[in-house]
Structures are given as C-alpha cells and as structure tokens.
Motif scaffolding. Sequence first.
Motif, PDB file in Angstrom:
ATOM      1  N   GLU A  84      32.305  37.773  46.904  1.00 38.52           N
ATOM      2  CA  GLU A  84      33.609  38.166  47.315  1.00 38.52           C
ATOM      3  C   GLU A  84      33.945  37.251  48.308  1.00 38.52           C
ATOM      4  OE1 GLU A  84      33.694  42.813  46.835  1.00 38.52           O
ATOM      5  OE2 GLU A  84      33.468  42.232  48.736  1.00 38.52           O
ATOM      6  N   TYR A 100      34.474  40.602  53.341  1.00 33.89           N
ATOM      7  CA  TYR A 100      33.770  40.477  52.263  1.00 33.89           C
ATOM      8  C   TYR A 100      32.393  41.408  52.050  1.00 33.89           C
ATOM      9  CZ  TYR A 100      30.135  37.577  54.572  1.00 33.89           C
ATOM     10  OH  TYR A 100      29.205  37.205  55.300  1.00 33.89           O
ATOM     11  N   ARG A 101      31.731  41.605  51.203  1.00 27.63           N
ATOM     12  CA  ARG A 101      30.347  42.076  51.089  1.00 27.63           C
ATOM     13  C   ARG A 101      29.438  41.537  50.202  1.00 27.63           C
ATOM     14  NH1 ARG A 101      33.315  47.260  47.978  1.00 27.63           N
ATOM     15  NH2 ARG A 101      33.978  45.470  47.048  1.00 27.63           N
ATOM     16  N   SER A 152      34.901  42.936  41.935  1.00 26.64           N
ATOM     17  CA  SER A 152      34.227  42.511  42.816  1.00 26.64           C
ATOM     18  C   SER A 152      33.066  41.684  41.931  1.00 26.64           C
ATOM     19  CB  SER A 152      33.499  43.699  43.716  1.00 26.64           C
ATOM     20  OG  SER A 152      32.689  44.452  42.663  1.00 26.64           O
ATOM     21  N   THR A 153      33.152  41.268  40.924  1.00 27.77           N
ATOM     22  CA  THR A 153      32.014  40.516  40.317  1.00 27.77           C
ATOM     23  C   THR A 153      32.816  39.427  39.238  1.00 27.77           C
ATOM     24  OG1 THR A 153      32.065  41.926  38.355  1.00 27.77           O
ATOM     25  CG2 THR A 153      30.424  42.265  40.321  1.00 27.77           C
ATOM     26  N   PHE A 202      39.360  43.492  45.656  1.00 28.48           N
ATOM     27  CA  PHE A 202      38.135  43.623  45.358  1.00 28.48           C
ATOM     28  C   PHE A 202      37.815  44.977  44.860  1.00 28.48           C
ATOM     29  CE2 PHE A 202      36.949  40.161  48.544  1.00 28.48           C
ATOM     30  CZ  PHE A 202      37.249  39.091  47.544  1.00 28.48           C
ATOM     31  N   THR A 207      42.701  40.946  49.236  1.00 31.15           N
ATOM     32  CA  THR A 207      41.484  41.141  48.620  1.00 31.15           C
ATOM     33  C   THR A 207      41.093  42.637  49.058  1.00 31.15           C
ATOM     34  OG1 THR A 207      40.340  40.529  50.845  1.00 31.15           O
ATOM     35  CG2 THR A 207      40.899  38.847  48.919  1.00 31.15           C
TER      36      THR A 207
END
Length: 210
Positions: A31, A26-27, A59-60, A55, A51
Amino acid sequence: MNDAKRREIFRRLQAETPQPTTELNYRTPFELLIAVLLSAQATDVGVNKATATLFAVASTPEAMLALGEEGVIRHIQTIGLYRSKARHIMATCHLLLERHGGEVPQERAALEALPGVGRKTANVVLNTAFGQPTIAVDTHIFRVANRTGIAPGKDVRAVEDGLMRKVPKAYRQDAHHWLILHGRYVCKARKPLCGRCPIVDLCEFSAKTV
C-alpha cells in the motif's frame, strides 16, 4: 555550516517531532508503494482520499489486477496523471507477482526496476516500510537543504549524497521525514515562517524574515 550545527539542527527537529513518519496512509509495504507512486505531482491529502476507497477493494497485487486499469482509474481520477499512474500500477503488480511472489522487494535495484518507480520512490519505500536509513529528496528537502546550508547541491542527487554524508548517523533514519515536515509547514517555498522556526539561529539563509 559545520557538523556541530547540523547535529543541533536535527536534535531540535527531533525534539519537535520525536517519531516522524509519512503523511500518506498505508498498512503494508504494498500500500505504501502504491501511495508513493500516486503522490507524484499530487498532495498527500489528495492521495489519501483516493487510496481510502482504492485500498478498501484492492490491497494486494492480485486484487489490484482483478480490479483492472479502468477500475483503478475510477478511484484515482482526482489525482494528476491518473491514467499513466494506473498503467504503472498494473504493470508493477504484474512484476511483483512474476518476480517477487507478490511481495515488495527490499532492494533498491529491484524496486527501481518496477514501472514508475524512480530513486525517490525507492528511497521512501526502503526507509518507511523497511527501516533503511535512506533519504528521499523531494522539492521540500531540496529547498531546505539548500536554503539552510545543511547540504547544498545543484540537483536532487547531489543533495541526497550530501545529506547521506553530513547528517549525523544517529539522525539519518528519520532525517527524511523531519526535513519534509519542516519544508512543508515552516520553511515554505514562497514565505518561510522564520518567526516560528526552531532552527532559525542555526540556518544560513541570507533572507531570513526575522
């Protein structure tokens, strides 16, 4: 099991893995929230594969809603319970936008009000994304806490409460990750690898294999 043993257990686990973290990719907090939602009854490896493509296009919360439920399903259909998870993701994204300006809340009650988010998921997000010293008890942690004697309990909440009381404060932030990694790779369910365990002499498991 006494406090001195517990402190030494976590000192050794820290020495083995000084900077532990989740194995989910994840970032951003968003996420991570989605990845943890997807991880129920699924492996981290499987979630990461899904993902990686999800993603890349969403990613939002806004992008996830634009992708739509069927669009999300196309990315996550290799994961168990993918249809209900896709519905939860859509509903969660709506609430994030309506109640939190599109941001992941940093309060437990607000997180647990999101569809599909229970106490364990909230604990993971609070700990990993926001640095709060919570402990999310999954099957690995439940097994290790009971098997070793660190914090035995008859259910996950009892184990969580026990760990929060008994893990030394200096180790509480990362205890969740150390115990998961230990349960996943050493203290395995069917055949614990006691011969390579760094805490074997401190563990109170009566059926040790060494």
